[in-house]
Design a protein around this motif. Structure first.
Motif, PDB file in Angstrom:
ATOM      1  N   PRO A 459     -15.350  19.008  20.701  1.00 59.03           N
ATOM      2  CA  PRO A 459     -15.766  19.236  22.091  1.00 59.03           C
ATOM      3  C   PRO A 459     -14.566  19.385  23.014  1.00 59.03           C
ATOM      4  CG  PRO A 459     -16.124  16.954  21.464  1.00 59.03           C
ATOM      5  CD  PRO A 459     -15.745  17.681  20.217  1.00 59.03           C
ATOM      6  N   ASN A 473     -20.024  15.241  25.489  1.00 59.71           N
ATOM      7  CA  ASN A 473     -20.573  16.499  24.962  1.00 59.71           C
ATOM      8  C   ASN A 473     -20.794  16.405  23.446  1.00 59.71           C
ATOM      9  OD1 ASN A 473     -21.076  18.149  27.196  1.00 59.71           O
ATOM     10  ND2 ASN A 473     -18.915  18.748  27.357  1.00 59.71           N
ATOM     11  N   VAL A 474     -21.285  15.262  23.003  1.00 58.32           N
ATOM     12  CA  VAL A 474     -21.641  15.085  21.593  1.00 58.32           C
ATOM     13  C   VAL A 474     -23.123  14.725  21.520  1.00 58.32           C
ATOM     14  CG1 VAL A 474     -19.362  14.441  20.741  1.00 58.32           C
ATOM     15  CG2 VAL A 474     -20.825  12.677  21.722  1.00 58.32           C
ATOM     16  N   ARG A 475     -23.831  15.330  20.586  1.00 56.70           N
ATOM     17  CA  ARG A 475     -25.251  15.051  20.408  1.00 56.70           C
ATOM     18  C   ARG A 475     -25.441  13.682  19.740  1.00 56.70           C
ATOM     19  NH1 ARG A 475     -26.584  20.199  16.886  1.00 56.70           N
ATOM     20  NH2 ARG A 475     -24.768  19.258  15.865  1.00 56.70           N
ATOM     21  N   ASP A 478     -24.506  13.919  16.209  1.00 57.34           N
ATOM     22  CA  ASP A 478     -23.057  13.885  16.017  1.00 57.34           C
ATOM     23  C   ASP A 478     -22.560  12.436  16.000  1.00 57.34           C
ATOM     24  OD1 ASP A 478     -22.926  16.695  16.061  1.00 57.34           O
ATOM     25  OD2 ASP A 478     -22.730  16.723  18.248  1.00 57.34           O
ATOM     26  N   THR A 615     -29.211  17.632  22.272  1.00 60.68           N
ATOM     27  CA  THR A 615     -28.553  18.248  23.427  1.00 60.68           C
ATOM     28  C   THR A 615     -27.241  17.536  23.702  1.00 60.68           C
ATOM     29  OG1 THR A 615     -30.702  18.825  24.388  1.00 60.68           O
ATOM     30  CG2 THR A 615     -28.815  18.828  25.877  1.00 60.68           C
ATOM     31  N   ARG A 616     -26.240  18.312  24.132  1.00 63.59           N
ATOM     32  CA  ARG A 616     -24.949  17.734  24.509  1.00 63.59           C
ATOM     33  C   ARG A 616     -24.922  17.496  26.014  1.00 63.59           C
ATOM     34  NH1 ARG A 616     -23.612  21.623  20.542  1.00 63.59           N
ATOM     35  NH2 ARG A 616     -22.449  20.752  18.761  1.00 63.59           N
ATOM     36  N   ASP A 618     -22.404  16.008  29.342  1.00 66.98           N
ATOM     37  CA  ASP A 618     -21.008  15.753  29.702  1.00 66.98           C
ATOM     38  C   ASP A 618     -20.781  14.349  30.240  1.00 66.98           C
ATOM     39  OD1 ASP A 618     -22.164  15.908  32.187  1.00 66.98           O
ATOM     40  OD2 ASP A 618     -20.914  17.561  32.921  1.00 66.98           O
TER      41      ASP A 618
END
Length: 628
Positions: A459, A473-475, A478, A615-616, A618
């Motif tokens: 990311p 920004n990691v699901r 992840d 979903t990612r 922020d």
């Protein structure tokens, strides 16, 4: 300028044939060896016998916990825990003796130390400050009328519900979950000339103007207590409630009034002081006096006179107790959005010796509460003096995340019933085994190793330093896969925390709103409006703020963190062992801790949020746990 306290306590039966109130003054010793004082007033309800038992039991459980845990770096925590213990003692007694079902009491209590005033209250008793002929109520009013007044003051008036009286209690110590507890998260600084008045709601017979008037005419706390209770009886109100009052004068202490104490005279700081009930006496007590002519008619007047106690006098406890006041209505369901009470913090500047009082003609009292009736509802985990840290090596010899052992313990999970946060209710006890949690949020650099090893994209850090800023920004998947990768690399079992593990570790086992106390505090977390001028648009580097008592950083603000659990709309049926809650709506996963973009109210450790796992975002990152 050094200050000292002078105190006096008194009570009347009013129009009743019995006395349900109980009050107590305890001499304590602060962390520097200086005298301080505890004052407690409990107003019983539930009928003659039951109200008497509840008030006596609550006062003794309260006193026992303060005596065993004071001095403390945070008296607010001790006072809050005292309410929980008093409530637990009432609950267990009702379970053992069902005939006492319906009993309870209200409580107002204060600790006076070094010119500072701390308090806690549940119900409709009062803590007043009289300064420069202006009377200010410092604690919250947990009656229905108090709730309506708070809503109006906030600009959101509520129409009264038909059939609900203004004096109906909305929070009390009954053995059930307490709807509201008012705690001064920061001490109030007292000044020379201040007069502090603690009283039960029987004092409502007098207007604020009358209280100011009779106080102004009274030179000493004893005179004031006699005058106020005399005025209550002179009003001759039908069905006048029992009334208890303790008056505290704050005075300048002359240098000669505080001789250096001999070492052997200093009281033990951690040893519980014995409660002196009716019919008992204390070797440390100054002689008590009864007001000549102060009692009117059948009520009688008990005056406990507390002369100024000099340094070096051992601690004594004096309980004036009898029967009391019954209330026909149990506390109703709490409102959706009660106002939170906040007090302005004030630094301590002075030292204060504590006084004591003992009754000369005490009233009959029921048997005191036993140790078995004062067991707490929960057993908070002890915060280690120095958190135990470690790290596991990856297969290439590099270090994994720094981990901290979280001690086993119990805590009350979720939001109180008075909260408008329905998703965080009901509050329930959870007991957890020992586990480890990452000291910091996982950084971009730590996640990069996983991404390179598994062929995943890294990311964008948006120009933030990857070595010391939390990854986002990691699901959710992840985050789960990162923990599984750590397990393969280290040979240990890493995973995402359960909701219960996260909340327990984030709050360090505390029941306060934040791990540092009950109110937002500048300089404690990175969030939107957490400090003047702080309106961040991106996360800051890890470890920028103080760790909690478990040694964990950034559990409030910076980035929110994925946990393992699927979303549940509330805590009905939640596990009590700290495990991941199976089932629920797995189209959403739980996220905890709030973020840089969250307001202070959303970084509470009890705050829950849900987000789509694929979903990612922020503002959402990763924190991991490891099993022993």
């Amino acid at each position: 300028m050094a200050l000292q306290f002078e105190l006096a306590g008194a009570q009347i039966d009013g129009a009743r044939e019995y006395q349900e109130d109980a009050f107590l003054i305890t001499n304590l010793t602060d962390a520097e060896g200086n005298p301080s004082a505890l004052i407690i007033i409990a107003d019983g309800m539930g009928g003659h016998a039951a109200g008497n038992v509840a008030s006596n039991m609550a006062v003794q459980a309260f006193n026992k916990h303060v005596s065993a845990n004071y001095p403390s770096a945070n008296p607010a925590d001790v006072l809050y825990e005292c309410i929980i213990k008093a409530n637990s003692s009432v609950k267990e007694t009702i379970m053992e003796t069902p005939a006492l079902s319906g009993m309870g009491c209200t409580i107002v209590a204060a600790i006076l130390e070094s010119g500072k005033l701390w308090w806690v209250s549940v119900g409709d008793s009062h803590l007043y400050l009289l300064r420069d002929k202006e009377l200010t109520k410092k604690n919250a009013d947990h009656s229905y009328g108090g709730f309506l007044d708070r809503m109006e003051a906030q600009g959101t008036p509520v129409d009264p519900e038909p059939g609900l009286a203004r004096n109906m209690l909305m929070s009390a110590v009954t053995g059930d979950e307490i709807n509201e507890i008012d705690v001064s998260s920061e001490p109030f600084e007292l000044q020379e000339g201040d007069r502090v008045i603690l009283c039960s709601d029987g004092m409502d017979t007098l207007s604020h103007g009358k209280i100011i008037q009779f106080s102004d005419w009274s030179e000493t706390p004893k005179d004031c207590a006699v005058a106020l209770l005399g005025a209550v009886e002179d009003a001759d109100m039908p069905k006048q409630d029992t009334t208890t009052v303790v008056v505290v004068d704050v005075k300048e202490r002359a240098a000669a009034a505080a001789p250096e104490p001999e070492e052997e005279a200093a009281p033990a700081a951690k040893k519980p002081a014995p409660a002196v009930t009716a019919g008992q006496a204390s070797a440390q007590a100054a002689p008590a006096e009864t007001g000549e002519g102060g009692g009117k008619g059948k009520t009688g007047l008990i005056i406990g006179v507390a002369a100024v106690i000099l340094l070096g006098i051992a601690a004594g406890v004096f309980l004036m107790q009898g029967g009391g006041k019954s209330r026909p209505t149990a506390p109703p369901p709490p409102p959706a959005t009660p106002a939170e009470q906040a007090q302005t913090p004030a630094p301590a500047k002075v030292e204060t010796p504590a006084p004591a009082a003992a009754p000369k003609k005490p009233q009959p009292a029921p048997p005191p509460a036993t140790e078995e009736t004062t067991k707490p509802q929960t057993k908070p985990a002890p915060a280690t003096a120095k958190p135990v840290e470690f790290h596991d090596n990856l297969r290439n010899g590099t270090r994994g995340p720094t981990m901290v052992w979280i001690p086993a313990g119990s805590f009350e999970m979720g939001s109180p019933a008075s909260s408008g946060d329905a998703e965080g209710r009901p509050r329930h006890k959870v007991t957890l085994k020992r586990f480890a949690m990452s000291k910091y949020e996982i950084t971009f650099a730590q996640y990069d190793r996983f991404a390179r090893a598994t062929g995943r994209s890294r990311p964008d850090s948006e120009h933030l330093r990857r070595s010391d800023h939390p990854v986002f920004n990691v699901r959710w998947k992840d985050a789960v896969n990162y923990a599984k990768w750590l397990s393969r690399e280290t040979g240990k079992h890493y995973r995402l925390p359960s909701e219960a593990e996260w909340e327990y570790a984030a709050g360090a086992g505390k029941e306060s709103t934040y791990w540092w106390g009950y109110d937002p505090k500048p300089g404690m977390a990175y969030c939107f409006s957490c400090s003047d001028g702080l309106n961040p648009r991106k996360p800051t580097k890890i470890g920028s703020f103080a760790p909690n008592p478990f040694g964990i950083y950034d559990t409030a603000g910076n980035v929110a963190e994925w946990v393992e659990d699927c979303w549940h709309k509330d805590y009905n049926g939640a596990p009590t062992d700290g495990s991941v809650w199976k089932g629920g709506d797995c189209s959403y996963r739980d996220v905890r801790g709030g973020a840089y973009s969250s307001p202070p109210s959303s970084i509470r450790h009890a705050q829950r949020d849900k987000y789509a796992p694929d979903t990612r975002y922020d503002f959402i990152g990763i924190r991991v746990v490891r099993d022993p």
